[in-house]
Design an enzyme around this catalytic site. Structure first.
Site, mmCIF file in Angstrom:
data_model
loop_
_atom_site.group_PDB
_atom_site.id
_atom_site.type_symbol
_atom_site.label_atom_id
_atom_site.label_comp_id
_atom_site.label_asym_id
_atom_site.label_seq_id
_atom_site.Cartn_x
_atom_site.Cartn_y
_atom_site.Cartn_z
ATOM 1 N N HIS A 446 -3.715 -6.107 -16.786
ATOM 2 C CA HIS A 446 -4.452 -5.259 -15.837
ATOM 3 C C HIS A 446 -4.653 -5.975 -14.500
ATOM 4 C CE1 HIS A 446 -7.614 -2.332 -14.564
ATOM 5 N NE2 HIS A 446 -8.037 -3.392 -13.906
ATOM 6 N N GLU A 447 -5.227 -7.167 -14.563
ATOM 7 C CA GLU A 447 -5.521 -7.880 -13.319
ATOM 8 C C GLU A 447 -4.242 -8.221 -12.572
ATOM 9 O OE1 GLU A 447 -8.383 -7.823 -12.111
ATOM 10 O OE2 GLU A 447 -9.387 -7.158 -13.949
ATOM 11 N N HIS A 450 -3.251 -5.514 -10.190
ATOM 12 C CA HIS A 450 -3.883 -5.641 -8.865
ATOM 13 C C HIS A 450 -3.147 -6.696 -8.032
ATOM 14 C CE1 HIS A 450 -7.372 -3.162 -9.710
ATOM 15 N NE2 HIS A 450 -7.797 -3.925 -10.688
ATOM 16 N N HIS A 453 -0.128 -5.360 -6.418
ATOM 17 C CA HIS A 453 -0.497 -4.511 -5.279
ATOM 18 C C HIS A 453 -0.718 -5.381 -4.035
ATOM 19 C CE1 HIS A 453 -2.993 -0.565 -4.453
ATOM 20 N NE2 HIS A 453 -1.913 -0.634 -3.721
HETATM 21 ZN ZN LIG Z 1 -9.248 -3.468 -12.171
#
Ligand SMILES: [Zn+2]
Length: 656
Positions: A446-447, A450, A453
């Site tokens: 998940h991290e 980011h 991105h």
């Molecule tokens: Zn998050």
């Protein structure tokens, strides 16, 4: 103070902050000089005798405040991950000053008058210009002098309260920790875990993680120890109830000043949701089915336990049901999830397959703590992409949870490549390898979503770089990246026994997947209850005060039809850091809002052959590389080829 490392750009690769040179005594002088320099630059822009243009106003603002930006980036990263009494004292002093500073710019009438006159035909510029106008209006640029004066007071008070809330929460994780003297009370934990909790005075201390259901509740066999742990968790930092109530009242007053009926309406106006009604319409579709599912799960748990369970029994018996039904044993998986392998052969491997990128550790570069690792990231053709910095371990001086932050924003304006960071809170073993839980593996993916991105950002201006998108959109790319954690080709590559190198047995993989839908009622209710609690606090009417915050909490959950004694909110008011310290006020709904786009995108990847370079490139080009330089829903439509539908989300969570 000529040696202050913040006064000049870092000369390390990618302008990685020179953590090794930074001392606590550098921060205050750097903040002071940074704010003074920034204000002088802004005055010059505001009073420029030339007619206002995009270049001499908006682009000039983007160029301003470099010392302050460098200082704040490093300071808040360290304050979150490696705090100290000194850092906390500086934070208390500097937070209200930063609020005053930002108001001094956004409420500068000459500057605002100039911004209003700027025109441009360049799409990227006109999008940024709109953002600036919106930022200034939302900060009160159009208000009368007396209203602006009140607004400054409110902002400063809110900033002080928010710092107090955060600091008492950090202290509570150890001050409210479960302390036992007899290790028998920790029955259910393995030897290594128990050993890692032992203190010099012979006691065993289990610190609190920052959500309601502590992971230990799934393992501790002593029912009374579970009760104590649970009660410590929900009752921590009791002083924060009053702070939260005061903040909610002040936020309502501020919303009214700015022309909104309540803080929730103010908060969502610049998000993709835009209105209170849109959020409530979405949540309304989820509450009923989620509570029904949780009630059904509760019946199964009571049957398993043989008695009426209490909230501190839920995780314990759901683990038992999971084992009985799926023959699934979370602990049996951990030897296959060794931290380094999860990253190198899992998280990074998936990114290489999708985007061609590669990773090289740079032991010559360092962070603020010896446990921080720096990787250089390259494009498929060997071009340099940026740095990825990883701080995986929990520490007493680190805030809870997991997050991504930028140490350097990508921008063509400054010719800067991104330096992005991931923070996790994995317990560091006393010795030997770090074995993760499946949840922690998922968090790592998940991290890193980011991080992608941030790393792929290809924009001109820092204001819209990387993850600078609405917060009800920002969780979308990170949630999509979770899909690769269990993607067969990826899982087979990283889930190998840390001692033997044997791949995870196929039946364990099957069980992992089968068990994924398990306990979804609980998880959805826990999440929605927190969301609706956040929502209730921020729908307070202007002038309304709350004398009894705990009663308010209970009534709010009841009114939202989410009250279910066995499943408390994932965060109660007193430790709801997202909304009282973290910029997610009236914004906790963002996770499930983003999940609509996530579920749609997972379908798209599956329809198009999954883990391929072509798919990765499409996602990167249409979404990840654009940062906030385009309307986010337009970017989504360009990627997906249609409007988002809620159907894939409902089906994933068993709500259809
Ligand atoms: Zn998050």
């Amino acid at each position: 103070m000529a040696e202050n490392p913040f006064f000049a750009p870092s000369d390390l690769p990618y302008q990685l902050p020179p953590f090794g040179e930074v001392r606590e005594e550098h921060y205050l002088p750097a903040f002071e000089r940074g704010m003074a320099e920034h204000l002088a630059e802004v005055e010059e822009i505001a009073n420029n005798p030339e007619p206002p243009t995009f270049e001499n106003t908006i682009a000039a603002l983007e160029r301003s405040g470099r010392i302050l930006d460098r200082t704040a980036t490093v300071f808040f990263s360290v304050a979150a991950s490696n705090s100290s009494d000194g850092i906390m004292a500086i934070e208390k002093e500097v937070s209200p000053q930063l609020t005053r500073h930002s108001d001094a710019i956004r409420l500068n009438r000459a500057l605002w008058a100039r911004i209003k006159q700027v025109t441009t035909d360049v799409p990227e510029e006109s999008w940024l210009l709109e953002k600036y106008r919106d930022d200034f209006i939302r900060a009160g640029a159009d208000l009368s002098e007396p209203d602006q004066a009140r607004l400054r007071e409110l902002n400063e008070e809110l900033s002080k309260l928010s710092t107090e809330f955060a600091q008492s929460l950090l202290k509570a994780s150890t001050e409210s920790a479960l302390v036992v003297t007899d290790p028998k009370e920790l029955d259910g934990f393995d030897e290594a875990k128990i050993e890692s909790l032992r203190k010099d005075d012979g006691t065993y201390v289990l610190p609190l993680l920052n959500f309601t259901n502590q992971p230990g509740l799934a393992q501790l066999t002593d029912r009374d120890v579970r009760r104590r742990l649970y009660e410590l968790s929900v009752g921590r930092a009791p002083g924060n109830f009053g702070i939260a109530a005061e903040m909610a009242t002040l936020r309502a007053e501020r919303a009214e000043l700015l022309g909104f009926p309540n803080h929730a309406a103010y908060s969502v106006a610049d998000q993709t949701a835009k209105t209170v009604e849109a959020v409530e319409q979405m949540l309304g579709q989820l509450v009923g089915p989620a509570v029904r599912n949780a009630r059904k799960e509760a019946e199964e748990l009571a049957e398993q336990a043989g008695f009426a369970i209490e909230p501190w029994d839920w995780s314990y018996y759901s683990e038992k049901v999971r084992q009985a039904r799926y023959d699934f044993d979370g602990a049996a998986m951990r030897p296959y999830f060794e931290l380094n392998r999860v990253y190198r052969d899992g998280v990074f491997f998936a990114a290489t397959k999708l985007y061609g990128m590669t990773f090289t550790e740079r032991p010559d570069l360092s962070g603020y703590h010896p446990d921080v690792t720096v990787f250089e990231v390259f494009e498929e053709d060997g071009d340099r992409l940026g740095l990825f910095v990883l701080d995986p371990y929990a520490r007493e001086n680190k805030r809870g949870g997991a997050w991504m932050n930028n140490l350097v924003d990508q921008s063509f304006l400054f010719g800067l490549k991104p330096v992005v960071m991931n923070n996790l809170n994995v317990t560091k073993p006393a010795s030997g390898p770090t074995l993760l839980t499946y949840d922690e593996v998922n968090t790592a993916f998940h991290e890193f979503g980011h991080a992608l991105h941030g790393l792929f950002s290809q924009v001109r201006y820092p204001r819209v770089s990387g993850t600078s998108v609405p917060r009800d959109f920002v969780e979308y790319p990170s949630q999509v990246n979770e899909m690769w954690a269990t993607w067969p080709e990826v899982l087979a590559n990283y889930a190998k026994h840390y001692e033997t190198g044997e791949p995870m047995p196929a039946e364990l993989v099957e069980k992992l997947k089968a068990a994924e839908k398990f306990n979804q009622g609980f998880q959805t209710v826990e999440y929605l209850a927190a969301t609706l609690l956040d929502w209730a606090w921020h729908k307070l009417e202007p002038g309304e005060t709350v004398a009894d915050p705990e009663a308010f909490e209970a009534i709010a959950l009841e009114a939202a039809q989410i009250a279910f004694p066995l499943v408390r909110p994932r965060y109660r008011t007193n430790y709801f850091a997202h909304v009282f310290t973290g910029g997610y006020s009236a914004g906790y709904y963002s996770y499930i809002w983003s999940e609509v786009l996530d579920a749609e995108s997972v379908e798209w990847f599956k329809e198009n052959g999954g883990l391929t370079r072509a798919n990765g490139d499409h996602f990167r080009r249409q979404l990840l590389s654009l940062g906030g330089s385009l309307d986010p829903l337009t970017a989504f439509r360009n990627f997906r080829g249609r409007e988002p539908s809620i159907r894939p989300l409902l089906s994933r969570r068993g709500l259809d």
